[in-house]
Design a protein around this motif. Structure first.
Motif, PDB file in Angstrom:
ATOM      1  N   GLN A 133      74.050  89.659 137.154  1.00  0.00           N
ATOM      2  CA  GLN A 133      72.965  88.073 136.139  1.00  0.00           C
ATOM      3  C   GLN A 133      71.785  88.097 136.152  1.00  0.00           C
ATOM      4  O   GLN A 133      71.122  87.398 135.507  1.00  0.00           O
ATOM      5  CB  GLN A 133      74.011  87.233 137.118  1.00  0.00           C
ATOM      6  CG  GLN A 133      75.662  87.000 136.943  1.00  0.00           C
ATOM      7  CD  GLN A 133      75.810  86.410 135.984  1.00  0.00           C
ATOM      8  OE1 GLN A 133      75.853  86.089 135.166  1.00  0.00           O
ATOM      9  NE2 GLN A 133      76.962  87.304 135.181  1.00  0.00           N
ATOM     10  N   LEU A 140      65.516  89.705 130.254  1.00  0.00           N
ATOM     11  CA  LEU A 140      65.026  88.668 129.670  1.00  0.00           C
ATOM     12  C   LEU A 140      63.672  88.292 129.114  1.00  0.00           C
ATOM     13  O   LEU A 140      62.966  87.935 128.861  1.00  0.00           O
ATOM     14  CB  LEU A 140      65.814  88.133 129.521  1.00  0.00           C
ATOM     15  CG  LEU A 140      67.507  87.639 128.536  1.00  0.00           C
ATOM     16  CD1 LEU A 140      67.879  85.970 128.887  1.00  0.00           C
ATOM     17  CD2 LEU A 140      67.487  87.606 127.089  1.00  0.00           C
ATOM     18  N   GLN A 155      74.539  79.262 140.149  1.00  0.00           N
ATOM     19  CA  GLN A 155      76.167  79.697 140.690  1.00  0.00           C
ATOM     20  C   GLN A 155      76.124  79.795 141.780  1.00  0.00           C
ATOM     21  O   GLN A 155      77.675  79.770 142.097  1.00  0.00           O
ATOM     22  CB  GLN A 155      76.006  81.298 139.536  1.00  0.00           C
ATOM     23  CG  GLN A 155      76.465  81.068 138.255  1.00  0.00           C
ATOM     24  CD  GLN A 155      75.969  82.902 137.565  1.00  0.00           C
ATOM     25  OE1 GLN A 155      77.483  83.123 137.889  1.00  0.00           O
ATOM     26  NE2 GLN A 155      75.182  83.010 137.131  1.00  0.00           N
ATOM     27  N   LYS A 158      78.177  76.764 143.705  1.00  0.00           N
ATOM     28  CA  LYS A 158      79.466  77.120 144.023  1.00  0.00           C
ATOM     29  C   LYS A 158      80.052  77.754 144.428  1.00  0.00           C
ATOM     30  O   LYS A 158      81.031  77.589 144.880  1.00  0.00           O
ATOM     31  CB  LYS A 158      80.026  77.362 142.120  1.00  0.00           C
ATOM     32  CG  LYS A 158      79.384  76.584 141.511  1.00  0.00           C
ATOM     33  CD  LYS A 158      80.193  76.949 140.179  1.00  0.00           C
ATOM     34  CE  LYS A 158      79.430  76.338 138.140  1.00  0.00           C
ATOM     35  NZ  LYS A 158      79.446  77.437 137.575  1.00  0.00           N
TER      36      LYS A 158
ATOM     37  N   MET B  89      68.137  94.117 126.107  1.00  0.00           N
ATOM     38  CA  MET B  89      68.753  95.275 127.017  1.00  0.00           C
ATOM     39  C   MET B  89      70.122  95.023 126.888  1.00  0.00           C
ATOM     40  O   MET B  89      70.638  93.401 126.786  1.00  0.00           O
ATOM     41  CB  MET B  89      68.578  95.298 128.514  1.00  0.00           C
ATOM     42  CG  MET B  89      68.870  96.463 128.942  1.00  0.00           C
ATOM     43  SD  MET B  89      67.534  97.325 130.155  1.00  0.00           S
ATOM     44  CE  MET B  89      69.143  98.726 131.132  1.00  0.00           C
ATOM     45  N   PHE B  91      73.814  95.673 129.010  1.00  0.00           N
ATOM     46  CA  PHE B  91      74.734  96.198 130.000  1.00  0.00           C
ATOM     47  C   PHE B  91      75.990  96.562 129.518  1.00  0.00           C
ATOM     48  O   PHE B  91      76.503  95.897 128.860  1.00  0.00           O
ATOM     49  CB  PHE B  91      74.788  95.102 130.640  1.00  0.00           C
ATOM     50  CG  PHE B  91      73.317  94.614 131.626  1.00  0.00           C
ATOM     51  CD1 PHE B  91      72.593  95.523 132.191  1.00  0.00           C
ATOM     52  CD2 PHE B  91      72.623  93.724 130.633  1.00  0.00           C
ATOM     53  CE1 PHE B  91      71.335  95.257 132.850  1.00  0.00           C
ATOM     54  CE2 PHE B  91      71.582  93.459 131.466  1.00  0.00           C
ATOM     55  CZ  PHE B  91      70.705  93.838 131.763  1.00  0.00           C
ATOM     56  N   ASN B  95      76.783  91.182 131.572  1.00  0.00           N
ATOM     57  CA  ASN B  95      76.145  90.205 132.097  1.00  0.00           C
ATOM     58  C   ASN B  95      75.822  88.772 131.712  1.00  0.00           C
ATOM     59  O   ASN B  95      74.746  88.149 131.638  1.00  0.00           O
ATOM     60  CB  ASN B  95      75.012  91.463 133.037  1.00  0.00           C
ATOM     61  CG  ASN B  95      75.232  91.682 134.009  1.00  0.00           C
ATOM     62  OD1 ASN B  95      76.806  92.673 134.440  1.00  0.00           O
ATOM     63  ND2 ASN B  95      74.365  93.234 134.088  1.00  0.00           N
ATOM     64  N   LEU B  96      76.658  88.512 131.166  1.00  0.00           N
ATOM     65  CA  LEU B  96      75.859  86.710 129.764  1.00  0.00           C
ATOM     66  C   LEU B  96      76.259  85.946 131.325  1.00  0.00           C
ATOM     67  O   LEU B  96      77.124  86.109 132.957  1.00  0.00           O
ATOM     68  CB  LEU B  96      77.616  86.545 129.322  1.00  0.00           C
ATOM     69  CG  LEU B  96      77.199  87.171 127.890  1.00  0.00           C
ATOM     70  CD1 LEU B  96      78.646  86.826 126.940  1.00  0.00           C
ATOM     71  CD2 LEU B  96      76.475  87.210 126.820  1.00  0.00           C
ATOM     72  N   PHE B  97      75.630  85.354 131.018  1.00  0.00           N
ATOM     73  CA  PHE B  97      75.302  84.093 132.065  1.00  0.00           C
ATOM     74  C   PHE B  97      76.459  83.137 132.664  1.00  0.00           C
ATOM     75  O   PHE B  97      77.190  82.422 131.383  1.00  0.00           O
ATOM     76  CB  PHE B  97      74.309  82.863 132.125  1.00  0.00           C
ATOM     77  CG  PHE B  97      72.908  84.339 132.122  1.00  0.00           C
ATOM     78  CD1 PHE B  97      72.258  85.325 132.913  1.00  0.00           C
ATOM     79  CD2 PHE B  97      72.081  84.153 130.681  1.00  0.00           C
ATOM     80  CE1 PHE B  97      71.762  85.729 132.921  1.00  0.00           C
ATOM     81  CE2 PHE B  97      71.322  84.780 130.682  1.00  0.00           C
ATOM     82  CZ  PHE B  97      70.331  85.431 131.804  1.00  0.00           C
ATOM     83  N   ALA B  98      77.020  83.617 133.010  1.00  0.00           N
ATOM     84  CA  ALA B  98      78.709  83.268 133.842  1.00  0.00           C
ATOM     85  C   ALA B  98      78.929  81.901 133.165  1.00  0.00           C
ATOM     86  O   ALA B  98      79.737  80.835 133.017  1.00  0.00           O
ATOM     87  CB  ALA B  98      79.214  84.012 135.235  1.00  0.00           C
ATOM     88  N   HIS B  99      77.594  80.583 134.239  1.00  0.00           N
ATOM     89  CA  HIS B  99      77.961  79.375 133.970  1.00  0.00           C
ATOM     90  C   HIS B  99      77.170  78.982 132.976  1.00  0.00           C
ATOM     91  O   HIS B  99      77.255  77.562 132.358  1.00  0.00           O
ATOM     92  CB  HIS B  99      77.027  78.788 134.994  1.00  0.00           C
ATOM     93  CG  HIS B  99      75.572  79.331 135.568  1.00  0.00           C
ATOM     94  ND1 HIS B  99      74.867  80.703 134.573  1.00  0.00           N
ATOM     95  CD2 HIS B  99      74.544  78.074 134.962  1.00  0.00           C
ATOM     96  CE1 HIS B  99      73.749  80.409 134.428  1.00  0.00           C
ATOM     97  NE2 HIS B  99      73.697  79.524 135.538  1.00  0.00           N
ATOM     98  N   ALA B 143      83.691  84.079 130.389  1.00  0.00           N
ATOM     99  CA  ALA B 143      84.515  84.451 130.700  1.00  0.00           C
ATOM    100  C   ALA B 143      85.933  83.946 129.617  1.00  0.00           C
ATOM    101  O   ALA B 143      87.198  84.511 129.662  1.00  0.00           O
ATOM    102  CB  ALA B 143      85.808  83.626 131.941  1.00  0.00           C
ATOM    103  N   ARG B 157      71.877  87.349 122.412  1.00  0.00           N
ATOM    104  CA  ARG B 157      70.964  87.297 123.278  1.00  0.00           C
ATOM    105  C   ARG B 157      69.892  88.079 123.314  1.00  0.00           C
ATOM    106  O   ARG B 157      68.762  87.727 123.665  1.00  0.00           O
ATOM    107  CB  ARG B 157      71.710  87.706 124.742  1.00  0.00           C
ATOM    108  CG  ARG B 157      70.817  87.063 125.639  1.00  0.00           C
ATOM    109  CD  ARG B 157      71.819  86.557 127.494  1.00  0.00           C
ATOM    110  NE  ARG B 157      72.171  88.447 127.676  1.00  0.00           N
ATOM    111  CZ  ARG B 157      72.685  88.119 128.793  1.00  0.00           C
ATOM    112  NH1 ARG B 157      72.668  87.412 129.831  1.00  0.00           N
ATOM    113  NH2 ARG B 157      72.807  89.043 128.866  1.00  0.00           N
ATOM    114  N   ALA B 158      69.891  89.138 123.488  1.00  0.00           N
ATOM    115  CA  ALA B 158      68.951  90.124 123.372  1.00  0.00           C
ATOM    116  C   ALA B 158      68.301  90.041 122.218  1.00  0.00           C
ATOM    117  O   ALA B 158      67.039  90.051 122.646  1.00  0.00           O
ATOM    118  CB  ALA B 158      69.493  91.515 123.653  1.00  0.00           C
TER     119      ALA B 158
END
Lengths: 236, 250
Positions: A133, A140, A155, A158, B89, B91, B95-99, B143, B157-158
């Protein structure tokens, strides 16, 4: 048991003072803990060292000693509670109409002490966030601060909420020390007053005081269980 | 301002990298021109991922130099962050932002790093999601997506940063076989559009039809570098022959 009813106002006002202590120290501890946690994960070695030193000191010295220093050491060093004349804080204190120095000193002690535990709970949350993450955020072009603020901490909170809750519950119980450091009117002080000074029977007073703490801690515990269950349900 | 320099976009010169006592990059030199698509292949542990990650300094190197767009990679800090914003980049594990929702994942960089207006950034993000074919997933969380959809979102995203080059670190290795194609399609179309790309992959099909050049690595060394037709038909080194015989027989 009539004492519980006859002296209800003493118990209630004790509860109110303790609640104020816990709220103010809790907010302070969360702020301090977050700042120290960010220092401890920062890429700058001096910041990390300060953060580590803070945690080492406040996590390993008994709260009694920290409180003792705050209540008696700080005045000895020539500071009065006036050094806390921070505008916002001041407004809060005068609003609460409790502007006794010991009240402030104890909140400082409890806040700084608990801050070390908040830091470690948060840091365990940060460690639970997948390193990918933060890597994605770095790639980026987010700076360290942006990374922490927009990706890692939201995160980490949580993951940290359950250990944080335990820290806050411990803090509420630790607040009972306040009575021994000159804070008058708190729950623990009421216990002392009612038994030692007024000679009331121990058991009913004990029950009344305990109820006061349980009202604060038990709902918090239940809330945490709920959060944990919802988390377990949401996990795939 | 440096974009006008005649220098290739990416220049690695005598790069060495150790993980403890393990010598993972051995005197690696590589140049990548603007618009070039370089596919890096090689056995596991050969250092290809490390090489890819060294280019935006996710892995610092121990000696040698890496130059991107005419500038040597700066030390960790604001200047490096600025450089990274120009290097996309992707991966292996997405590695997407989970939240954050898919849309917020794609628009976060433009809003926070490029300081674009949120509305404009979201509009651009939607256009990119359309390009990778997942507009209907915009409001979902990572998810809730399939692996292939997640990886396409990660590519979007990149791309949202309008990068000068894209690095792909085994982008299809964590995918179920039926989802590999959808991700490779997006990458192929990017390559056709002239994006400078470095792709670490085991997808030899992609290397054959989308790469300008295939680079073969083994044991931390860059063993050979040739156009795909030449590399696959007549590899020069024994190690490359050995590697190809293992992966092309099935």
């Amino acid at each position: 048991m009539g004492i519980l009813i006859d002296r209800f106002d003493t118990f209630a006002s004790g509860f109110w003072v303790t609640l104020q202590i816990c709220f103010l120290a809790g907010v302070g501890a969360l702020i301090i803990g977050t700042v120290v946690a960010v220092m401890r994960i920062s890429p700058l070695p001096p910041l990390r060292a300060v953060g580590t030193a803070y945690v080492t000191l406040f996590r390993n010295v008994p709260l009694t000693v920290v409180s003792f220093f705050a209540a008696f050491g700080l005045p000895q060093l020539g500071s009065s509670a006036n050094f806390l004349k921070v505008p916002v804080l001041d407004a809060i204190f005068s609003r609460l109409a409790i502007d006794l120095p010991y009240f402030r000193f104890f909140i400082i002690a409890l806040g700084f002490y608990t801050g070390a535990f908040v830091c470690e709970a948060l840091r365990s949350g940060v460690n639970a966030v997948s390193p990918g993450q933060a890597e994605a955020a770095r790639s980026l072009g987010l700076t360290f601060t942006q990374n922490v603020r927009y990706v890692v901490l939201p995160q980490a909170w949580k993951f940290a909420i359950v250990p944080l809750g335990s820290v806050i519950i411990a803090m509420i119980k630790n607040s009972a020390l306040s009575g021994f450091f000159g804070v008058s009117g708190s729950l623990s002080d009421a216990m002392n007053t009612l038994t030692s000074q007024e000679g009331l029977p121990l058991i009913p007073v004990f029950i009344g005081i305990s109820i006061g703490y349980l009202i604060m801690t038990v709902p918090l515990g239940i809330l945490l269980d709920q959060v944990e269950k919802r988390r377990a349900g949401a996990a795939r | 301002m440096t974009a006008t320099s005649g220098e290739p976009l990416i220049v690695l010169d005598s790069v060495d990298k150790y993980f403890g006592s393990l010598h993972v990059l051995r005197n690696v030199s590589l140049t990548v021109d603007r618009g070039e698509v370089v596919v890096i292949v090689g056995p596991s542990g050969s250092g290809k991922s490390t090489l890819c990650r060294a280019i935006n300094r996710l892995e610092p190197i121990d000696s040698g130099t890496i130059r991107f767009d005419g500038r040597e990679l700066p030390a960790e800090g604001k200047a490096l962050a600025a450089l990274r914003s120009d290097v996309g980049m992707v991966f292996q594990s997405f590695n997407l932002f989970a939240h954050k929702t898919v849309l917020d994942n794609v628009s976060l960089g433009p809003i926070k790093v490029r300081k674009e207006k949120p509305a404009a950034a979201r509009e651009q993000a939607m256009a990119l999601l359309d390009r990778v074919g997942i507009t209907d997933q915009a409001g979902k969380f990572p998810a809730q997506l399939s692996g292939g959809q997640q990886q396409r979102a990660a590519i979007a995203r990149a791309l949202a940063m309008r990068p000068k080059a894209m690095l792909f670190d085994e982008p299809t290795s964590a995918l179920d076989p039926e989802m590999v194609g959808e991700v490779l399609d997006v990458m192929t179309s990017l390559a056709r559009d002239g994006m400078t790309m470095i792709v670490v992959t085991h997808e030899m099909g992609f290397a054959r039809h989308a790469a300008n050049r295939v680079v073969f690595m083994d044991d931390g060394q860059l063993v050979e570098s040739a156009p795909p037709a030449e590399f696959f038909a007549s590899p020069r080194s024994e190690r490359a022959k050995d590697f190809l015989s293992k992966i092309l027989t099935h």
